[in-house]
Scaffold this motif. Sequence first.
Motif, PDB file in Angstrom:
ATOM      1  N   SER A 135       0.827  -1.202   0.000  1.00 44.63           N
ATOM      2  CA  SER A 135       0.000   0.000   0.000  1.00 44.63           C
ATOM      3  C   SER A 135       0.867   1.261   0.000  1.00 44.63           C
ATOM      4  CB  SER A 135      -0.906   0.009   1.228  1.00 44.63           C
ATOM      5  OG  SER A 135      -1.516   1.268   1.376  1.00 44.63           O
ATOM      6  N   PRO A 136       0.566   2.237  -0.873  1.00 44.57           N
ATOM      7  CA  PRO A 136       1.341   3.484  -0.865  1.00 44.57           C
ATOM      8  C   PRO A 136       1.160   4.281   0.428  1.00 44.57           C
ATOM      9  CG  PRO A 136      -0.400   3.552  -2.531  1.00 44.57           C
ATOM     10  CD  PRO A 136      -0.410   2.186  -1.941  1.00 44.57           C
ATOM     11  N   ILE A 137       0.013   4.162   1.060  1.00 47.21           N
ATOM     12  CA  ILE A 137      -0.216   4.870   2.328  1.00 47.21           C
ATOM     13  C   ILE A 137       0.675   4.275   3.413  1.00 47.21           C
ATOM     14  CG2 ILE A 137      -1.918   5.425   4.115  1.00 47.21           C
ATOM     15  CD1 ILE A 137      -4.051   5.340   1.902  1.00 47.21           C
ATOM     16  N   PHE A 138       0.785   2.955   3.452  1.00 47.60           N
ATOM     17  CA  PHE A 138       1.649   2.297   4.432  1.00 47.60           C
ATOM     18  C   PHE A 138       3.107   2.691   4.214  1.00 47.60           C
ATOM     19  CE2 PHE A 138       4.354  -1.331   5.630  1.00 47.60           C
ATOM     20  CZ  PHE A 138       4.103  -1.356   6.990  1.00 47.60           C
ATOM     21  N   ARG A 139       3.521   2.708   2.964  1.00 51.13           N
ATOM     22  CA  ARG A 139       4.905   3.090   2.665  1.00 51.13           C
ATOM     23  C   ARG A 139       5.177   4.532   3.074  1.00 51.13           C
ATOM     24  NH1 ARG A 139       6.597   0.051  -2.926  1.00 51.13           N
ATOM     25  NH2 ARG A 139       5.957  -2.017  -2.239  1.00 51.13           N
ATOM     26  N   GLN A 140       4.196   5.407   2.851  1.00 51.84           N
ATOM     27  CA  GLN A 140       4.337   6.802   3.257  1.00 51.84           C
ATOM     28  C   GLN A 140       4.442   6.903   4.775  1.00 51.84           C
ATOM     29  OE1 GLN A 140       1.037   9.285   2.157  1.00 51.84           O
ATOM     30  NE2 GLN A 140       1.989  11.147   2.928  1.00 51.84           N
ATOM     31  N   LEU A 141       3.608   6.155   5.487  1.00 52.23           N
ATOM     32  CA  LEU A 141       3.633   6.152   6.948  1.00 52.23           C
ATOM     33  C   LEU A 141       5.001   5.699   7.461  1.00 52.23           C
ATOM     34  CD1 LEU A 141       2.245   6.302   9.749  1.00 52.23           C
ATOM     35  CD2 LEU A 141       1.438   3.967   9.340  1.00 52.23           C
ATOM     36  N   VAL A 142       5.495   4.605   6.924  1.00 54.27           N
ATOM     37  CA  VAL A 142       6.792   4.083   7.366  1.00 54.27           C
ATOM     38  C   VAL A 142       7.905   5.083   7.051  1.00 54.27           C
ATOM     39  CG1 VAL A 142       8.497   2.268   6.951  1.00 54.27           C
ATOM     40  CG2 VAL A 142       6.091   1.673   7.236  1.00 54.27           C
ATOM     41  N   GLU A 143       7.862   5.669   5.860  1.00 48.56           N
ATOM     42  CA  GLU A 143       8.903   6.625   5.460  1.00 48.56           C
ATOM     43  C   GLU A 143       8.897   7.859   6.353  1.00 48.56           C
ATOM     44  OE1 GLU A 143       9.503   9.672   1.809  1.00 48.56           O
ATOM     45  OE2 GLU A 143       9.092   7.599   1.235  1.00 48.56           O
TER      46      GLU A 143
END
Length: 124
Positions: free
Chosen positions: A34-42
């Motif tokens: 998920s792009p939202i998950f990747r954004q959150l982690v980043e």
Amino acid sequence: MSTSSSGPGGRPVPAAPRLGGTVLGSADDKVAKSPIFRQLVEERTRFGWILTGLMLAVYFGFIGLIAFDKSLLAVKIGSGTASLGLLLGVLVILFAFILTGIYVQRANGRYDDLTAALKLDLGR
């Protein structure tokens, strides 16, 4: 379920689950992609490193003063018995509390918003 070796008493020992493989469910893969998950982690990782760098700079700056300029830290503040070193030591501790408060504020705001968006995106 596959087995990898024999344990005590000759009983089979189950193989460990593989990450990103077929053993873990597709829900895990869906979250990880998920792009939202990747954004959150980043964002969390970047912000965490920034706060860590700030804390390390303040802490090692204080330790450097202790090591290389003891006479500065021995200067008395006002007419009391407190020294500049004591005041700076307390400020280092307060700085750590302030950074913790900043992280909690970010976590309760931005990161919670991203988590809620991720839950909506995944249909939970």
